[in-house]
Scaffold this active site. Structure first.
Site, mmCIF file in Angstrom:
data_model
loop_
_atom_site.group_PDB
_atom_site.id
_atom_site.type_symbol
_atom_site.label_atom_id
_atom_site.label_comp_id
_atom_site.label_asym_id
_atom_site.label_seq_id
_atom_site.Cartn_x
_atom_site.Cartn_y
_atom_site.Cartn_z
ATOM 1 N N ARG A 74 0.819 -1.213 0.000
ATOM 2 C CA ARG A 74 0.000 0.000 0.000
ATOM 3 C C ARG A 74 0.857 1.269 0.000
ATOM 4 O O ARG A 74 0.508 2.271 -0.635
ATOM 5 C CB ARG A 74 -0.916 -0.024 1.222
ATOM 6 C CG ARG A 74 -1.901 1.114 1.228
ATOM 7 C CD ARG A 74 -3.061 0.807 2.156
ATOM 8 N NE ARG A 74 -3.999 1.901 2.150
ATOM 9 C CZ ARG A 74 -4.263 2.642 3.214
ATOM 10 N NH1 ARG A 74 -3.678 2.396 4.356
ATOM 11 N NH2 ARG A 74 -5.133 3.620 3.121
ATOM 12 N N HIS A 78 0.483 4.407 -2.600
ATOM 13 C CA HIS A 78 0.280 5.803 -2.215
ATOM 14 C C HIS A 78 1.415 6.688 -2.725
ATOM 15 O O HIS A 78 1.192 7.814 -3.149
ATOM 16 C CB HIS A 78 0.156 5.933 -0.692
ATOM 17 C CG HIS A 78 -1.201 5.586 -0.175
ATOM 18 N ND1 HIS A 78 -1.842 6.289 0.810
ATOM 19 C CD2 HIS A 78 -2.053 4.593 -0.522
ATOM 20 C CE1 HIS A 78 -3.032 5.752 1.053
ATOM 21 N NE2 HIS A 78 -3.185 4.718 0.267
ATOM 22 N N ASN A 106 -3.268 8.540 9.859
ATOM 23 C CA ASN A 106 -1.987 7.841 9.952
ATOM 24 C C ASN A 106 -2.195 6.400 10.363
ATOM 25 O O ASN A 106 -1.385 5.529 10.075
ATOM 26 C CB ASN A 106 -1.017 8.581 10.891
ATOM 27 C CG ASN A 106 -1.090 8.119 12.332
ATOM 28 O OD1 ASN A 106 -1.321 6.962 12.626
ATOM 29 N ND2 ASN A 106 -0.849 9.022 13.242
ATOM 30 N N HIS A 207 -6.184 -5.618 -2.732
ATOM 31 C CA HIS A 207 -6.966 -5.861 -1.519
ATOM 32 C C HIS A 207 -7.175 -7.345 -1.245
ATOM 33 O O HIS A 207 -7.999 -7.701 -0.421
ATOM 34 C CB HIS A 207 -8.299 -5.107 -1.590
ATOM 35 C CG HIS A 207 -8.141 -3.621 -1.583
ATOM 36 N ND1 HIS A 207 -9.124 -2.734 -1.935
ATOM 37 C CD2 HIS A 207 -7.062 -2.847 -1.260
ATOM 38 C CE1 HIS A 207 -8.682 -1.494 -1.827
ATOM 39 N NE2 HIS A 207 -7.425 -1.531 -1.437
HETATM 40 C C1 HEM Z 1 -8.621 1.963 -6.370
HETATM 41 C C2 HEM Z 1 -8.644 2.726 -5.338
HETATM 42 C C3 HEM Z 1 -8.284 2.288 -3.941
HETATM 43 C C4 HEM Z 1 -8.964 2.634 -2.832
HETATM 44 C C5 HEM Z 1 -10.217 3.495 -2.758
HETATM 45 C C6 HEM Z 1 -8.304 2.018 -1.720
HETATM 46 C C7 HEM Z 1 -8.673 2.157 -0.416
HETATM 47 C C8 HEM Z 1 -8.107 1.489 0.639
HETATM 48 C C9 HEM Z 1 -8.513 1.622 1.999
HETATM 49 C C10 HEM Z 1 -9.591 2.556 2.514
HETATM 50 C C11 HEM Z 1 -7.771 0.769 2.739
HETATM 51 C C12 HEM Z 1 -7.884 0.495 4.230
HETATM 52 C C13 HEM Z 1 -7.284 1.557 5.072
HETATM 53 C C14 HEM Z 1 -7.633 1.245 6.492
HETATM 54 O O1 HEM Z 1 -8.779 1.485 6.843
HETATM 55 O O2 HEM Z 1 -6.773 0.724 7.231
HETATM 56 C C15 HEM Z 1 -6.882 0.092 1.851
HETATM 57 C C16 HEM Z 1 -5.994 -0.861 2.241
HETATM 58 C C17 HEM Z 1 -5.098 -1.458 1.381
HETATM 59 N N1 HEM Z 1 -4.927 -1.157 0.064
HETATM 60 FE FE1 HEM Z 1 -6.101 0.028 -1.062
HETATM 61 N N2 HEM Z 1 -7.238 1.303 -2.167
HETATM 62 C C18 HEM Z 1 -7.171 1.447 -3.524
HETATM 63 C C19 HEM Z 1 -6.214 0.919 -4.358
HETATM 64 C C20 HEM Z 1 -5.174 0.126 -3.937
HETATM 65 C C21 HEM Z 1 -4.074 -0.284 -4.782
HETATM 66 C C22 HEM Z 1 -3.851 0.156 -6.208
HETATM 67 C C23 HEM Z 1 -3.282 -1.092 -4.029
HETATM 68 C C24 HEM Z 1 -2.021 -1.795 -4.422
HETATM 69 C C25 HEM Z 1 -1.847 -2.332 -5.583
HETATM 70 C C26 HEM Z 1 -3.893 -1.184 -2.717
HETATM 71 C C27 HEM Z 1 -3.407 -1.939 -1.689
HETATM 72 C C28 HEM Z 1 -3.921 -1.939 -0.415
HETATM 73 C C29 HEM Z 1 -3.445 -2.823 0.634
HETATM 74 C C30 HEM Z 1 -2.372 -3.888 0.511
HETATM 75 C C31 HEM Z 1 -4.182 -2.510 1.776
HETATM 76 C C32 HEM Z 1 -4.027 -3.110 3.168
HETATM 77 C C33 HEM Z 1 -3.066 -2.265 3.965
HETATM 78 C C34 HEM Z 1 -2.748 -2.812 5.332
HETATM 79 O O3 HEM Z 1 -3.210 -3.882 5.702
HETATM 80 O O4 HEM Z 1 -1.989 -2.140 6.037
HETATM 81 N N3 HEM Z 1 -5.020 -0.419 -2.697
HETATM 82 N N4 HEM Z 1 -7.109 0.560 0.573
HETATM 83 C C1 LIG Z 2 2.396 5.911 11.053
HETATM 84 C C2 LIG Z 2 2.102 6.727 12.253
HETATM 85 O O1 LIG Z 2 2.394 7.903 12.303
HETATM 86 N N1 LIG Z 2 1.497 6.113 13.249
HETATM 87 C C3 LIG Z 2 1.094 6.813 14.476
HETATM 88 C C4 LIG Z 2 -0.340 7.233 14.411
HETATM 89 O O2 LIG Z 2 -0.793 7.761 15.611
HETATM 90 C C5 LIG Z 2 -0.726 6.885 16.687
HETATM 91 C C6 LIG Z 2 -1.403 7.506 17.885
HETATM 92 O O3 LIG Z 2 -0.920 8.798 18.118
HETATM 93 C C7 LIG Z 2 0.738 6.528 16.926
HETATM 94 O O4 LIG Z 2 0.848 5.609 17.991
HETATM 95 C C8 LIG Z 2 1.308 5.902 15.668
HETATM 96 O O5 LIG Z 2 2.663 5.649 15.813
#
Ligand code: HEM
Ligand SMILES: CC(=O)N[C@H]1CO[C@H](CO)[C@@H](O)[C@@H]1O
Ligand SMILES: *[C@@H]1O[C@H](CO)[C@@H](O)[C@H](O)[C@H]1NC(C)=O
Ligand SMILES: *[C@@H]1O[C@H](CO)[C@@H](O)[C@H](O)[C@H]1NC(C)=O
Ligand SMILES: *[C@@H]1O[C@H](CO)[C@@H](O)[C@H](O)[C@H]1NC(C)=O
Ligand SMILES: *[C@@H]1O[C@H](CO)[C@@H](O)[C@H](O)[C@H]1NC(C)=O
Ligand SMILES: *[C@@H]1O[C@H](CO)[C@@H](O)[C@H](O)[C@H]1NC(C)=O
Length: 352
Positions: A74, A78, A106, A207
């Site tokens: 991710r 970004h 964050n 995802h």
């Molecule tokens: C198309 C538009 C996209 C939207 C609207 C979107 C939105 C999101 C959102 C809202 C999350 C969860 C954030 C959270 O609540 O923790 C997420 C997680 C994630 N996204 Fe996307 N995303 C998009 C495209 C992508 C793309 C292009 C990739 C990579 C190729 C990607 C890879 C991931 C991954 C791996 C996670 C999990 C992150 C984690 O577990 O820390 N996403 N995405």
């Molecule tokens: C990536 C990052 O900045 N994480 C921080 C988000 O905020 C919480 C709460 O203040 C921190 O504990 C994380 O380190």
């Protein structure tokens, strides 16, 4: 002398364990055109071991924290969507970096991913000097996250240079779509980056691993249940998010949460996609056929993923003598500080 021959020994040991246990990326995929200035063999003479160093570090790190793979994938997304793959997401002082801890969004980029990039960069710098960019390390780390999780092991064109400016809040808002977006909005949003409908469906397949926070999908639960949610699936989501705006999380792909496979698309067929932006892909006639084809053919998804990721990984890259090789991924090199943009409210992690 003794210590240097010992480190040579350690290095050879590491190298041989890499060769024994770490498969190499495959050329058996089709790639989009590679932009001028990038190449698959960019560090061949200046840092030939860079890919092995990244991979062997991550191999151990993933064993300790399986979520790191999703975090790194991710992070690269970004980075690339906002101002190009220039490592600006990594800068401290942008909320994408670890400094603005009070910024609520964050929570959704993982600190562990920032730490891993910095640790890998230190290892690579020790081996080769200040040769490899942070943005290239991020691209390689994303690839290794995918392949380690069971996905395609593809080649990464290298030679990106690190940017000299923070991304502005306006750029973030313009290029990172919300998970509440409908398909029309997503198509238009990605078209700004010359990514088309196939790329949208393909890249959303990221995802297949990782997690989402309730805040990213609870508008599907409150004030009323999104009718496109499979009811038993919705019932479970209410257990995770009993009220709006909790900090709980759930997995993106309920079938195989930590495996990079095509089950994300099978989820969509079963109305078990987590975000509106996911489930919508099965509800729109422009994207539905692509979802269906990937759900039925993992190899087809993998081929498309390699192709679209490579496209994404080359967005507005800095090459040649543009940008710099950062000595610390979290900061622009001090000697180049006069380039600092005035806008420091940069925030690539803002929102989603
Ligand atoms: C198309 C538009 C996209 C939207 C609207 C979107 C939105 C999101 C959102 C809202 C999350 C969860 C954030 C959270 O609540 O923790 C997420 C997680 C994630 N996204 Fe996307 N995303 C998009 C495209 C992508 C793309 C292009 C990739 C990579 C190729 C990607 C890879 C991931 C991954 C791996 C996670 C999990 C992150 C984690 O577990 O820390 N996403 N995405
Ligand atoms: C990536 C990052 O900045 N994480 C921080 C988000 O905020 C919480 C709460 O203040 C921190 O504990 C994380 O380190
Ligand atoms: C899609 O979302 C955009 C932006 O929120 C909105 O203007 C548009 O009306 C929506 N389209 C459909 C078909 O719902
Ligand atoms: C998207 O672009 C790729 C080339 O990058 C092309 O092969 C594919 O057919 C396009 N998809 C659509 C829906 O236009
Ligand atoms: C989710 O959060 C709420 C309140 O913050 C808590 O009471 C509940 O137990 C959590 N549920 C899960 C499944 O984590
Ligand atoms: C959601 O919760 C956060 C704290 O977890 C709080 O700062 C924010 O104001 C809340 N938002 C809404 C709309 O309730
Ligand atoms: C890298 O830069 C960040 C942000 O300026 C700083 O906090 C950190 O200590 C630096 N790391 C090293 C190893 O110098």
């Amino acid at each position: 002398m003794a210590s240097s021959s010992f480190s040579v020994f350690l290095f050879l040991l590491m190298l041989s364990s890499c060769i024994a246990f770490l498969p190499s990326p495959s050329q058996a995929y089709n790639y989009p055109p590679i932009v001028n200035g990038l190449s698959f063999s960019y560090y061949k003479s200046t840092c030939p071991q860079v890919e092995l160093l990244v991979r062997s570090y991550l191999k151990e790190a993933f064993k300790k924290n399986i979520g790191l793979a999703a975090g790194l994938l991710r992070l690269h997304f970004h980075d690339c969507f906002v101002q190009g793959c220039d490592g600006s997401i990594l800068l401290d002082g942008s909320a994408g970096g670890p400094s603005e801890k009070q910024a609520p969004p964050n929570l959704t980029l993982r600190q562990a991913a920032f730490n891993a990039i910095n640790e890998i960069q230190a290892i690579v710098t020790k081996a080769c000097g200040s040769i490899v960019s942070c943005s290239d390390i991020a691209a390689l780390s994303a690839r290794d996250s995918v392949s380690w999780s069971g996905g395609p092991d593809y080649l990464v064109p290298l030679g990106r240079r690190d940017g000299l400016t923070f991304a502005t809040m306006a750029t973030v808002l313009k290029f990172l779509p919300s998970p509440n977006s409908n398909v029309s909005f997503l198509i238009t949003s990605l078209a700004q980056l010359n990514l088309n409908t196939t790329d949208l469906v393909t890249l959303s397949g990221g995802h297949t691993i990782g997690i989402g926070h309730c805040t990213s999908f609870d508008s599907r639960l409150f004030p009323s249940q999104d009718p496109t949610l499979n009811p038993p699936f919705a019932k479970n989501l209410y257990l995770t998010c009993p009220v709006k705006n909790t900090t709980n999380t759930t997995v993106n792909d309920i079938r195989t949460p930590n495996l990079f496979d095509n089950k994300y698309y099978v989820d969509l067929l079963n109305r078990e996609g987590l975000f509106t932006s996911d489930q919508g892909l099965y509800g729109d006639s422009r994207t539905k056929p692509i979802v269906t084809s990937f759900a039925g053919d993992q190899a087809l998804f993998f081929q498309n993923f390699v192709y679209s990721m490579t496209k994404m990984g080359q967005l507005s890259v800095l090459t040649g003598n543009k940008g710099q090789i950062r000595r610390n991924c979290s900061a622009i090199n001090p000697s180049d500080n006069h380039f600092l943009a005035t806008n420091v409210d940069a925030d690539e992690s803002k929102l989603f």
